[in-house]
Design a protein around this motif. Structure first.
Motif, mmCIF file in Angstrom:
data_model
loop_
_atom_site.group_PDB
_atom_site.id
_atom_site.type_symbol
_atom_site.label_atom_id
_atom_site.label_comp_id
_atom_site.label_asym_id
_atom_site.label_seq_id
_atom_site.Cartn_x
_atom_site.Cartn_y
_atom_site.Cartn_z
ATOM 1 N N LYS A 11 0.825 -1.218 0.000
ATOM 2 C CA LYS A 11 0.000 0.000 0.000
ATOM 3 C C LYS A 11 0.856 1.263 0.000
ATOM 4 C CE LYS A 11 -3.939 -2.307 1.976
ATOM 5 N NZ LYS A 11 -4.745 -2.595 3.130
ATOM 6 N N LEU A 12 2.057 1.192 0.572
ATOM 7 C CA LEU A 12 2.940 2.357 0.562
ATOM 8 C C LEU A 12 3.424 2.680 -0.851
ATOM 9 C CD1 LEU A 12 5.087 1.706 3.760
ATOM 10 C CD2 LEU A 12 3.194 3.325 3.491
ATOM 11 N N THR A 20 -6.209 11.296 -0.844
ATOM 12 C CA THR A 20 -6.223 11.285 0.613
ATOM 13 C C THR A 20 -4.959 10.595 1.110
ATOM 14 O OG1 THR A 20 -8.633 11.153 0.636
ATOM 15 C CG2 THR A 20 -7.500 10.505 2.653
ATOM 16 N N ARG A 21 -4.345 11.160 2.127
ATOM 17 C CA ARG A 21 -3.187 10.496 2.728
ATOM 18 C C ARG A 21 -3.643 9.276 3.512
ATOM 19 N NH1 ARG A 21 0.277 15.771 4.655
ATOM 20 N NH2 ARG A 21 1.452 15.961 2.723
ATOM 21 N N GLN A 22 -2.734 8.327 3.662
ATOM 22 C CA GLN A 22 -3.023 7.127 4.433
ATOM 23 C C GLN A 22 -2.054 7.044 5.605
ATOM 24 O OE1 GLN A 22 -2.705 3.859 1.662
ATOM 25 N NE2 GLN A 22 -0.696 4.483 0.946
ATOM 26 N N CYS A 122 -0.942 3.235 17.345
ATOM 27 C CA CYS A 122 -2.343 3.174 16.917
ATOM 28 C C CYS A 122 -3.102 4.427 17.341
ATOM 29 C CB CYS A 122 -3.018 1.929 17.473
ATOM 30 S SG CYS A 122 -2.438 0.403 16.693
ATOM 31 N N ALA A 123 -2.804 4.941 18.525
ATOM 32 C CA ALA A 123 -3.474 6.159 18.993
ATOM 33 C C ALA A 123 -3.154 7.343 18.087
ATOM 34 C CB ALA A 123 -3.064 6.462 20.433
ATOM 35 N N ILE A 124 -1.906 7.489 17.716
ATOM 36 C CA ILE A 124 -1.529 8.590 16.818
ATOM 37 C C ILE A 124 -2.197 8.391 15.460
ATOM 38 C CG2 ILE A 124 0.382 9.758 15.640
ATOM 39 C CD1 ILE A 124 0.340 10.271 18.694
ATOM 40 N N ALA A 125 -2.233 7.162 14.970
ATOM 41 C CA ALA A 125 -2.883 6.889 13.677
ATOM 42 C C ALA A 125 -4.371 7.211 13.726
ATOM 43 C CB ALA A 125 -2.653 5.429 13.273
ATOM 44 N N LEU A 131 -8.467 13.805 12.858
ATOM 45 C CA LEU A 131 -8.134 15.218 12.689
ATOM 46 C C LEU A 131 -8.024 15.643 11.231
ATOM 47 C CD1 LEU A 131 -5.409 15.641 15.453
ATOM 48 C CD2 LEU A 131 -7.603 16.841 15.366
ATOM 49 N N TYR A 132 -7.423 14.789 10.418
ATOM 50 C CA TYR A 132 -7.078 15.194 9.050
ATOM 51 C C TYR A 132 -7.739 14.343 7.966
ATOM 52 C CZ TYR A 132 -3.472 17.683 11.623
ATOM 53 O OH TYR A 132 -2.811 18.488 12.509
ATOM 54 N N GLY A 133 -8.513 13.368 8.353
ATOM 55 C CA GLY A 133 -9.178 12.532 7.364
ATOM 56 C C GLY A 133 -8.277 11.526 6.685
ATOM 57 N N PHE A 134 -7.136 11.194 7.296
ATOM 58 C CA PHE A 134 -6.256 10.179 6.715
ATOM 59 C C PHE A 134 -7.011 8.859 6.590
ATOM 60 C CE2 PHE A 134 -1.602 11.489 7.707
ATOM 61 C CZ PHE A 134 -1.856 12.792 7.347
ATOM 62 N N ARG A 135 -6.753 8.159 5.534
ATOM 63 C CA ARG A 135 -7.307 6.816 5.358
ATOM 64 C C ARG A 135 -6.584 5.888 6.343
ATOM 65 N NH1 ARG A 135 -7.342 5.151 -0.512
ATOM 66 N NH2 ARG A 135 -9.173 6.459 -0.424
ATOM 67 N N ALA A 136 -7.351 5.158 7.128
ATOM 68 C CA ALA A 136 -6.777 4.263 8.141
ATOM 69 C C ALA A 136 -7.566 2.968 8.179
ATOM 70 C CB ALA A 136 -6.801 4.930 9.513
ATOM 71 N N GLU A 137 -6.884 1.893 8.460
ATOM 72 C CA GLU A 137 -7.530 0.587 8.632
ATOM 73 C C GLU A 137 -7.873 0.451 10.108
ATOM 74 O OE1 GLU A 137 -4.313 -1.726 6.982
ATOM 75 O OE2 GLU A 137 -5.347 -1.835 5.059
ATOM 76 N N LEU A 138 -9.017 0.987 10.493
ATOM 77 C CA LEU A 138 -9.388 1.090 11.897
ATOM 78 C C LEU A 138 -9.455 -0.253 12.616
ATOM 79 C CD1 LEU A 138 -12.019 3.968 11.662
ATOM 80 C CD2 LEU A 138 -9.636 4.105 12.407
ATOM 81 N N ARG A 139 -9.744 -1.317 11.902
ATOM 82 C CA ARG A 139 -9.805 -2.632 12.550
ATOM 83 C C ARG A 139 -8.447 -3.043 13.106
ATOM 84 N NH1 ARG A 139 -9.476 -3.473 7.211
ATOM 85 N NH2 ARG A 139 -8.074 -5.084 6.426
ATOM 86 N N HIS A 140 -7.363 -2.487 12.566
ATOM 87 C CA HIS A 140 -6.024 -2.793 13.054
ATOM 88 C C HIS A 140 -5.571 -1.825 14.150
ATOM 89 C CE1 HIS A 140 -5.251 -5.896 10.104
ATOM 90 N NE2 HIS A 140 -5.682 -5.089 9.150
#
Length: 167
Positions: A11-12, A20-22, A122-125, A131-140
């Motif tokens: 993914k990187l 959108t940033r991830q 994970c907290a920072i992610a 805060l910024y709408g970054f795409r994140a895999e919240l289940r992880h």
């Protein structure tokens, strides 16, 4: 190399099509295996008693050192109370926000690592997602340290105005 790390590295190499940033959270061991990609910024979190991570020479790196303690928990153990002196601070939260807001448009991904890759990183992610709408895999990111999220959000409710950080 774990399947999860292989998935993240894949993914990187691909920027999200919508610009959108991830954001990804990793363990220190996995972060130390990342390729040096020009579109990736890294937030490196180490425990106060540990040396800095060997992450190579990413162009955009923020290094932080703080303990993994859920300091807003009213039932802290004696061991956790000893770590309070090294807990995440408002100044560190501001450093994260300043770092992210100052990233050039070419940065499409932010990787956050801590020792284990499941609480502080994970907290920072999660906070970057909120805060910024970054795409994140919240289940992880389900084991994120809630005290760190609280401080990152700055308002205690998680209802911070969303500032979109786009490429």
């Amino acid at each position: 190399m774990t399947r999860r790390l292989q998935d993240i590295i894949g993914k990187l190499y691909k920027s999200p099509a919508d610009g959108t940033r991830q954001v990804f959270a990793l363990s220190r061991a996995d972060a130390e295996k990342l390729p040096q990609l020009p579109a990736v910024a890294l937030i490196s979190i180490t425990a106060p008693e540990r040396p800095q991570a060997n992450i190579g020479s990413f162009a955009h790196v923020l290094r932080l050192s703080f303990a993994d303690v859920d300091f807003l928990n009213p039932n802290l153990s004696a061991r956790a109370q000893e770590k309070l002196i090294h807990a995440f601070t408002k100044d560190q939260a501001q450093a994260v926000r300043t770092f992210v807001e100052g990233l050039p448009h070419e940065i499409t991904s932010v990787v956050v690592h801590c020792e284990g890759g499941y609480s502080r990183s994970c907290a920072i992610a999660v906070a970057l997602h909120r805060l910024y709408g970054f795409r994140a895999e919240l289940r992880h990111l389900s084991q994120a340290n809630s005290s760190i999220i609280h401080v990152m959000m700055g308002d205690g409710h998680g209802q911070h105005e969303c500032k979109r950080a786009r490429r």
